[in-house]
Design a protein around this motif. Structure first.
Motif, short mmCIF file in Angstrom:
data_model
loop_
_atom_site.label_atom_id
_atom_site.label_comp_id
_atom_site.label_asym_id
_atom_site.label_seq_id
_atom_site.Cartn_x
_atom_site.Cartn_y
_atom_site.Cartn_z
N VAL A 43 13.59 26.76 30.72
CA VAL A 43 14.61 26.49 29.58
C VAL A 43 13.76 26.35 28.33
CG1 VAL A 43 15.72 24.30 28.97
CG2 VAL A 43 15.90 24.81 31.29
N ASN A 44 12.60 26.07 28.28
CA ASN A 44 11.98 26.34 26.97
C ASN A 44 11.61 27.49 26.32
OD1 ASN A 44 10.28 25.06 24.74
ND2 ASN A 44 8.40 25.97 25.72
N PHE A 45 11.33 28.42 27.25
CA PHE A 45 11.34 29.93 26.89
C PHE A 45 12.68 30.27 26.36
CE2 PHE A 45 12.24 34.38 28.65
CZ PHE A 45 11.38 35.08 27.81
N LEU A 46 13.80 30.05 27.32
CA LEU A 46 15.17 30.62 27.01
C LEU A 46 15.67 29.81 25.62
CD1 LEU A 46 16.50 30.88 30.58
CD2 LEU A 46 16.21 32.88 28.84
N VAL A 154 7.87 39.25 22.96
CA VAL A 154 6.43 39.16 23.31
C VAL A 154 5.74 38.00 22.50
CG1 VAL A 154 6.27 41.59 23.66
CG2 VAL A 154 6.26 40.83 21.23
N ILE A 155 6.10 37.48 21.50
CA ILE A 155 5.42 36.40 20.68
C ILE A 155 5.71 35.13 21.49
CG2 ILE A 155 5.77 34.98 18.74
CD1 ILE A 155 5.88 37.58 17.06
N ILE A 156 6.99 34.97 22.07
CA ILE A 156 7.39 33.73 22.94
C ILE A 156 6.35 33.70 24.04
CG2 ILE A 156 9.14 32.63 23.96
CD1 ILE A 156 11.02 33.63 22.02
N LEU A 157 6.61 34.96 24.64
CA LEU A 157 5.81 34.90 26.00
C LEU A 157 4.13 34.65 25.88
CD1 LEU A 157 7.59 38.13 27.63
CD2 LEU A 157 7.56 35.58 28.67
N ARG A 158 3.56 35.16 24.54
CA ARG A 158 2.40 35.16 24.20
C ARG A 158 1.83 33.74 23.72
NH1 ARG A 158 -2.67 35.56 25.81
NH2 ARG A 158 -4.14 35.48 24.32
N ASP A 159 2.66 33.39 22.50
CA ASP A 159 2.08 31.99 21.79
C ASP A 159 2.74 30.78 22.39
OD1 ASP A 159 0.48 33.83 20.51
OD2 ASP A 159 2.02 34.18 18.82
N ILE A 160 3.98 30.96 23.05
CA ILE A 160 4.77 29.91 23.44
C ILE A 160 4.31 29.49 25.13
CG2 ILE A 160 7.00 28.63 23.64
CD1 ILE A 160 7.72 30.28 21.05
N LYS B 15 2.34 27.05 19.17
CA LYS B 15 2.14 26.10 20.63
C LYS B 15 2.13 24.72 20.17
CE LYS B 15 -1.85 28.88 22.19
NZ LYS B 15 -3.31 29.01 22.76
N ASN B 16 2.32 24.20 18.68
CA ASN B 16 2.57 22.71 18.76
C ASN B 16 4.27 22.63 18.99
OD1 ASN B 16 -0.06 22.01 18.79
ND2 ASN B 16 -0.36 22.66 16.39
N LEU B 17 5.04 23.62 19.02
CA LEU B 17 6.40 23.24 18.96
C LEU B 17 6.52 22.51 20.35
CD1 LEU B 17 7.67 27.00 18.33
CD2 LEU B 17 8.28 24.81 16.90
N PRO B 18 7.73 21.66 20.15
CA PRO B 18 7.65 20.57 21.40
C PRO B 18 8.50 21.52 22.36
CG PRO B 18 9.58 20.39 19.44
CD PRO B 18 8.63 21.38 18.97
N LYS B 19 8.17 21.10 23.72
CA LYS B 19 8.34 21.61 24.92
C LYS B 19 9.87 21.01 25.20
CE LYS B 19 4.38 23.88 25.66
NZ LYS B 19 4.24 25.38 25.42
N ILE B 20 10.75 21.85 25.44
CA ILE B 20 12.23 21.79 25.64
C ILE B 20 12.18 21.40 27.12
CG2 ILE B 20 14.44 22.05 25.72
CD1 ILE B 20 13.21 21.97 22.90
N LYS B 21 12.76 20.21 27.51
CA LYS B 21 13.02 20.18 29.10
C LYS B 21 14.42 20.08 29.53
CE LYS B 21 8.92 16.92 29.86
NZ LYS B 21 8.56 15.76 30.52
N SER B 22 14.60 20.57 30.77
CA SER B 22 15.95 20.67 31.31
C SER B 22 16.67 19.35 31.27
CB SER B 22 15.88 21.34 32.62
OG SER B 22 14.97 20.64 33.58
N ASP B 23 17.81 19.55 31.37
CA ASP B 23 18.67 18.16 31.64
C ASP B 23 18.46 17.60 33.17
OD1 ASP B 23 19.82 18.07 29.21
OD2 ASP B 23 21.94 18.90 29.67
N ASP B 24 19.01 16.26 33.14
CA ASP B 24 18.90 15.75 34.41
C ASP B 24 19.95 16.30 35.44
OD1 ASP B 24 16.90 14.40 33.39
OD2 ASP B 24 18.35 12.59 32.72
N ASN B 25 20.87 16.85 34.69
CA ASN B 25 22.05 17.57 35.56
C ASN B 25 21.85 18.77 36.05
OD1 ASN B 25 23.69 15.13 35.41
ND2 ASN B 25 24.50 15.74 33.62
N PHE B 26 20.60 19.41 35.50
CA PHE B 26 20.35 20.98 35.69
C PHE B 26 20.41 21.25 37.17
CE2 PHE B 26 17.42 24.53 36.55
CZ PHE B 26 17.80 25.24 35.64
N GLU B 27 19.94 20.50 38.29
CA GLU B 27 19.91 20.91 39.50
C GLU B 27 21.17 20.64 40.14
OE1 GLU B 27 16.77 18.67 41.44
OE2 GLU B 27 15.16 19.17 40.11
N ILE B 28 21.77 19.84 39.77
CA ILE B 28 23.40 19.59 40.04
C ILE B 28 24.06 20.89 39.86
CG2 ILE B 28 25.25 18.35 40.07
CD1 ILE B 28 23.26 15.85 39.70
N MET B 29 24.08 20.89 38.39
CA MET B 29 24.77 22.49 38.02
C MET B 29 24.45 23.72 38.49
SD MET B 29 26.88 21.20 35.60
CE MET B 29 27.42 22.50 34.67
#
Lengths: 202, 289
Positions: A43-46, A154-160, B15-29
């Motif tokens: 989900v983060n990558f996409l 390529v940037i997302i796959l490498r740096d993120i 790299k410091n960008l926040p990691k986006i997490k999936s929704d709670d309903n992700f698995e149900i969907m």
């Protein structure tokens, strides 16, 4: 129940490749384990690739569905993560092509003297996303969205996503040198676009 | 390393960008989507299985021994009947057509409808001529002697060879007459076969006359010689016999006539041989007397 819990524990110990083989042999719990391991990463990558959370979630689910249906296509030659990201990128690309068809607006209809078509993408950042993310993150994401697709992936796959050059080369199907040069050129473009954004902001 | 240091700032920012997490309903969907996909797969597989089952059942119905083994001879007979109908009958028809009496059908249509005046075309005339020619040639080639007694007399007189060489007379038929309508007047035209027949008849008459002359000359010679009498020689024709009426050797004539018939059947003998035989017979009869 004990058997199920034991199986769940065993699946956690297994590697990705072992899990997909177990799923190929009919172990559905292995698939669940793979979903647990890769759903956030995917989900983060996409989200970074599309710039839209809902689209990212839908694409991630579609990728898992593809994995479920075409599990027999995986072979032990490649890493599971490489194969899985390849599926994800292909689904994202096909989806973006479909959306570009519907979201493009022709201006030649309004100005008959002009022969050229000016296509504008209708990507709009939702208020929820903008509220959650900080302004800087928002601008970085804007700069990533402005990049061409072949630099973006390529940037997302490498740096993120922190994948190796070799793995990126396998996913994209490009030579290693091309991957490295594209990453550097993408970074350069990203730097320039970010500096412009910051200059405009100041 | 310099490149990495150059882009270090950007790399850190990414790299410091926040990691986006999936929704709670992700698995149900995801489960819902998987169920839909499985349903689609089942429908596709059912369609494929249905099509394959249908094909198998069709072939099984025909070729399996348990169910319909009696169909094999039935199908064989059907195939044979089809072959007969499609191949044998058309060939049979083509064979029959050439043997059909074309001349009769064509000419009889013309001749048997006297009330109906028909215009005969040039092509029909040509066809009729050809047919007549064929008839004459076929009759010329045949060595069958004529059935008329007159002609037999001719054979007896020594004109056997001529008669054999000459074509047998053909009785004129109504069909050989062609009727042509010219300005509402119907004209009858004799076919070439009739003309030829007339010629043949005239030739045969001439030959008969020649034979009678020869016989008469022989008689005269015999009279001069004083050994032979008119009674023992057969007349030229039966009509002549009837006219003379009072021939003494009538029985002998009958006998000689029978012998003559035998001689006619032996068509392979030459004229000279026949003459010699006749002379010998006459001489023997005289000696016996």
């Amino acid at each position: 129940m004990l058997e199920v819990s034991n199986q769940h524990i065993d699946n956690k110990k297994l590697s990705d490749e072992e899990l997909i083989i177990a799923f190929q042999n009919g172990n559905v719990a292995a698939f669940n384990e793979l979903v647990l391991r890769y759903k956030d990463k995917l989900v983060n990558f996409l989200f970074r690739y599309t710039g839209n959370r809902d689209d990212a979630e839908d694409l991630a689910q579609d990728t898992f569905v593809k994995l479920y249906r075409s599990k027999h296509l995986y072979k032990e030659i490649a890493k599971f993560s490489t194969w899985f990201y390849t599926i994800a990128i292909n689904t994202a690309k096909t989806d973006s092509r479909k959306k570009n068809r519907y979201n493009s607006i022709s201006l030649s209809e309004f100005d008959p003297d002009e022969d050229k078509d000016y296509e504008l993408t209708a990507n709009v950042i939702s208020p929820e996303d903008s509220a959650n993310a900080s302004m800087e993150h928002h601008y970085i994401q804007k700069a990533i969205d402005a990049l061409e697709d072949y630099f973006k992936e390529v940037i997302i796959l490498r740096d993120i996503q922190d994948l190796d050059y070799d793995e990126i080369a396998e996913i994209t199907g490009l030579p290693l040198g091309t991957v490295k040069s594209r990453i550097n050129r993408g970074r350069e473009k990203l730097k320039k676009s970010l500096s412009k954004i910051y200059n405009n902001k100041t | 390393m310099q490149e990495q240091e150059e882009y270090m700032e950007i790399r850190d920012k990414l790299k410091n960008l926040p990691k986006i997490k999936s929704d709670d309903n992700f698995e149900i969907m995801l489960q819902q989507k998987i169920n839909l996909a499985e349903a689609e797969m089942q429908t596709i597989s059912e369609k494929q299985n249905y099509s394959t089952d249908e094909k198998k059942s069709f072939f099984k119905k025909i070729f399996t021994r348990k169910t319909n083994y009696w169909l094999i001879p039935a199908l064989g007979t059907v195939v044979i009947i089809l072959i007969i109908v499609t191949i044998y009958y058309p060939y049979k028809k083509t064979e029959l057509i050439p043997n059909a009496p074309v001349s009769q059908t064509l000419s009889d249509k013309v001749s048997d409808s006297p009330n109906v005046s028909r215009q005969t075309t040039i092509e029909e005339k040509k066809i009729e001529n050809k047919l007549a020619e064929k008839n004459t040639t076929s009759e010329q080639s045949s060595d069958v002697p004529p059935k008329d007694i007159k002609n037999l007399d001719g054979y007896y007189r020594g004109g056997i060879e001529k008669e054999l060489s000459q074509p047998t007379p053909v009785t004129p038929m109504k069909s050989d007459e062609l009727r042509i309508k010219k300005n509402d007047d119907i004209e009858t035209i004799n076919a070439p076969a009739i003309e030829e027949q007339q010629k043949i008849e005239s030739k045969s008459k001439e030959s008969e006359q020649k034979d009678s002359r020869i016989i008469e000359s022989k008689k005269e010679e015999e009279r001069k010689g004083g050994d032979l009498s008119i009674e023992k020689s057969a007349p030229a024709n039966k009509d002549e016999v009837g006219k003379s009426g009072k021939l003494k050797g009538a029985k002998e004539y009958k006998k000689s006539d029978k012998k003559n018939n035998r001689a006619v059947t032996d068509s392979t003998k030459t004229n000279e041989d026949d003459l010699e035989i006749i002379r010998n017979e006459i001489l023997e009869k005289e000696k016996n007397k």
